[in-house]
Scaffold this motif. Structure first.
Motif, PDB file in Angstrom:
ATOM      1  N   TYR A  91      -5.227  95.702 101.092  1.00 57.44           N
ATOM      2  CA  TYR A  91      -5.551  94.657 102.063  1.00 57.44           C
ATOM      3  C   TYR A  91      -5.486  95.338 103.426  1.00 57.44           C
ATOM      4  N   LEU A  92      -6.593  95.329 104.147  1.00 58.42           N
ATOM      5  CA  LEU A  92      -6.687  96.073 105.407  1.00 58.42           C
ATOM      6  C   LEU A  92      -6.690  95.147 106.610  1.00 58.42           C
ATOM      7  N   ILE A  93      -5.831  95.464 107.544  1.00 60.76           N
ATOM      8  CA  ILE A  93      -5.900  94.905 108.891  1.00 60.76           C
ATOM      9  C   ILE A  93      -6.284  96.093 109.763  1.00 60.76           C
ATOM     10  N   GLY A  94      -7.506  96.093 110.245  1.00 56.97           N
ATOM     11  CA  GLY A  94      -7.985  97.242 111.012  1.00 56.97           C
ATOM     12  C   GLY A  94      -9.456  97.096 111.339  1.00 56.97           C
ATOM     13  N   SER A  95      -9.970  98.091 111.988  1.00 53.74           N
ATOM     14  CA  SER A  95     -11.356  98.086 112.467  1.00 53.74           C
ATOM     15  C   SER A  95     -12.340  98.376 111.333  1.00 53.74           C
ATOM     16  N   ASP A  96     -13.607  98.110 111.608  1.00 53.77           N
ATOM     17  CA  ASP A  96     -14.664  98.478 110.664  1.00 53.77           C
ATOM     18  C   ASP A  96     -14.698  99.992 110.458  1.00 53.77           C
ATOM     19  N   ALA A  97     -14.411 100.737 111.512  1.00 53.71           N
ATOM     20  CA  ALA A  97     -14.403 102.205 111.394  1.00 53.71           C
ATOM     21  C   ALA A  97     -13.332 102.662 110.409  1.00 53.71           C
ATOM     22  N   LEU A  98     -12.154 102.054 110.460  1.00 55.32           N
ATOM     23  CA  LEU A  98     -11.091 102.414 109.519  1.00 55.32           C
ATOM     24  C   LEU A  98     -11.493 101.998 108.098  1.00 55.32           C
ATOM     25  N   LYS A  99     -12.065 100.822 107.959  1.00 58.52           N
ATOM     26  CA  LYS A  99     -12.524 100.375 106.637  1.00 58.52           C
ATOM     27  C   LYS A  99     -13.544 101.361 106.080  1.00 58.52           C
ATOM     28  N   ASP A 100     -14.485 101.807 106.910  1.00 59.49           N
ATOM     29  CA  ASP A 100     -15.491 102.773 106.465  1.00 59.49           C
ATOM     30  C   ASP A 100     -14.846 104.065 105.977  1.00 59.49           C
ATOM     31  N   LYS A 101     -13.825 104.548 106.703  1.00 57.74           N
ATOM     32  CA  LYS A 101     -13.139 105.776 106.284  1.00 57.74           C
ATOM     33  C   LYS A 101     -12.496 105.595 104.910  1.00 57.74           C
ATOM     34  N   LEU A 102     -11.876 104.435 104.691  1.00 60.16           N
ATOM     35  CA  LEU A 102     -11.224 104.178 103.408  1.00 60.16           C
ATOM     36  C   LEU A 102     -12.252 104.070 102.279  1.00 60.16           C
ATOM     37  N   VAL A 103     -13.301 103.304 102.518  1.00 56.43           N
ATOM     38  CA  VAL A 103     -14.322 103.101 101.489  1.00 56.43           C
ATOM     39  C   VAL A 103     -15.002 104.418 101.129  1.00 56.43           C
ATOM     40  N   LYS A 104     -15.277 105.264 102.138  1.00 54.03           N
ATOM     41  CA  LYS A 104     -15.911 106.562 101.865  1.00 54.03           C
ATOM     42  C   LYS A 104     -15.029 107.455 100.991  1.00 54.03           C
ATOM     43  N   LYS A 105     -13.732 107.211 101.008  1.00 51.99           N
ATOM     44  CA  LYS A 105     -12.806 107.970 100.162  1.00 51.99           C
ATOM     45  C   LYS A 105     -12.616 107.315  98.796  1.00 51.99           C
ATOM     46  N   GLY A 106     -13.352 106.231  98.548  1.00 50.85           N
ATOM     47  CA  GLY A 106     -13.256 105.559  97.261  1.00 50.85           C
ATOM     48  C   GLY A 106     -12.114 104.572  97.155  1.00 50.85           C
ATOM     49  N   ILE A 107     -11.561 104.170  98.262  1.00 46.79           N
ATOM     50  CA  ILE A 107     -10.428 103.247  98.269  1.00 46.79           C
ATOM     51  C   ILE A 107     -10.956 101.811  98.215  1.00 46.79           C
ATOM     52  N   ASN A 108     -10.375 101.019  97.334  1.00 45.70           N
ATOM     53  CA  ASN A 108     -10.804  99.648  97.102  1.00 45.70           C
ATOM     54  C   ASN A 108     -10.139  98.715  98.125  1.00 45.70           C
ATOM     55  N   VAL A 109     -10.918  98.187  99.072  1.00 46.00           N
ATOM     56  CA  VAL A 109     -10.417  97.262 100.091  1.00 46.00           C
ATOM     57  C   VAL A 109     -10.685  95.842  99.602  1.00 46.00           C
ATOM     58  N   VAL A 110      -9.614  95.036  99.519  1.00 52.27           N
ATOM     59  CA  VAL A 110      -9.702  93.702  98.925  1.00 52.27           C
ATOM     60  C   VAL A 110      -9.118  92.640  99.852  1.00 52.27           C
ATOM     61  N   THR A 111      -9.387  91.391  99.511  1.00 50.99           N
ATOM     62  CA  THR A 111      -8.787  90.269 100.243  1.00 50.99           C
ATOM     63  C   THR A 111      -7.841  89.473  99.354  1.00 50.99           C
ATOM     64  N   GLU A 112      -7.784  89.804  98.048  1.00 54.93           N
ATOM     65  CA  GLU A 112      -6.896  89.129  97.098  1.00 54.93           C
ATOM     66  C   GLU A 112      -6.204  90.160  96.215  1.00 54.93           C
ATOM     67  N   ASP A 113      -5.031  89.794  95.726  1.00 57.56           N
ATOM     68  CA  ASP A 113      -4.286  90.616  94.762  1.00 57.56           C
ATOM     69  C   ASP A 113      -4.081  92.054  95.245  1.00 57.56           C
ATOM     70  N   ALA A 114      -3.746  92.228  96.493  1.00 55.96           N
ATOM     71  CA  ALA A 114      -3.519  93.565  97.046  1.00 55.96           C
ATOM     72  C   ALA A 114      -2.190  94.126  96.572  1.00 55.96           C
ATOM     73  N   ASP A 115      -2.162  95.438  96.317  1.00 60.54           N
ATOM     74  CA  ASP A 115      -0.896  96.088  95.999  1.00 60.54           C
ATOM     75  C   ASP A 115      -0.374  96.902  97.183  1.00 60.54           C
ATOM     76  N   CYS A 116      -1.124  96.873  98.286  1.00 61.97           N
ATOM     77  CA  CYS A 116      -0.687  97.544  99.512  1.00 61.97           C
ATOM     78  C   CYS A 116      -1.389  96.910 100.714  1.00 61.97           C
ATOM     79  N   VAL A 117      -0.636  96.762 101.786  1.00 60.18           N
ATOM     80  CA  VAL A 117      -1.184  96.304 103.065  1.00 60.18           C
ATOM     81  C   VAL A 117      -1.249  97.518 103.976  1.00 60.18           C
ATOM     82  N   VAL A 118      -2.427  97.763 104.547  1.00 55.53           N
ATOM     83  CA  VAL A 118      -2.615  98.863 105.498  1.00 55.53           C
ATOM     84  C   VAL A 118      -2.939  98.250 106.853  1.00 55.53           C
TER      85      VAL A 118
END
Length: 172
Positions: A91-118
């Motif tokens: 579950y990400l609280i952050g900018s679109d740029a940070l989300k893009d960095k995570l997604v490009k690394k294959g990290i699953n960004v979700v809005t439900e059932d998160a096992d980590c808050v970033v």
């Protein structure tokens, strides 16, 4: 003793290369000196709010000519950490740029059932995000913050930063 020419320089960006959108006096000349003398350097920032391309463009507009491989942010470090962590649903609280960095690394960004808050720098942070993050953490999710700076320089003033967002979630 190590010769100065053999050193690798890690140079903070926020408040060292620039303050907001204003370059720090002599920053351009210092970077040019390092480049001309073939010194190893890396510009680093603990602000994950911008893409690497946006940061390169920002400093180029200040007359500092660098490439994408000359910058690393706390967002990059966070993405690398998450790649090797046990966390699979972020579950990400952050900018679109940070989300893009995570997604490009294959990290699953979700809005439900998160096992980590970033938490990263988020200009649209609000009560709803704080409440959801706190609930995930209370339900056992991990908590990762890209940096704990409470404030950041912005021109001639100081404004709240990522640490202030994290502190509100910690307090909840």
């Amino acid at each position: 003793m190590t010769e100065f020419k053999d050193l690798a320089y890690l140079i903070d960006m926020d408040g060292t290369i620039y303050r907001g959108s204003v370059p720090i006096p002599h920053a351009r000349e210092f970077i040019r000196y390092l480049q001309q003398n073939r010194r190893k350097f890396l510009l680093v920032t603990n602000c994950p709010g911008n893409s690497t391309n946006a940061l390169v463009e920002k400093v180029r507009n200040m007359g500092i000519h660098i490439g994408c491989n000359d910058i690393i942010s706390s967002g990059d470090a966070t993405a690398e950490f998450l790649c090797t962590s046990p966390y699979k649903r972020i579950y990400l609280i952050g900018s679109d740029a940070l989300k893009d960095k995570l997604v490009k690394k294959g990290i699953n960004v979700v809005t439900e059932d998160a096992d980590c808050v970033v938490v990263g720098y988020d200009l649209s942070f609000n009560y709803k995000k704080m409440k959801e993050a706190a609930q995930f953490i209370l339900n056992g999710a991990g908590f990762v913050c890209t940096n704990y700076d409470l404030t950041i320089p912005d021109g001639d003033r100081v404004v709240p930063h990522t640490g202030s967002i994290a502190a509100s979630i910690e307090a909840a």
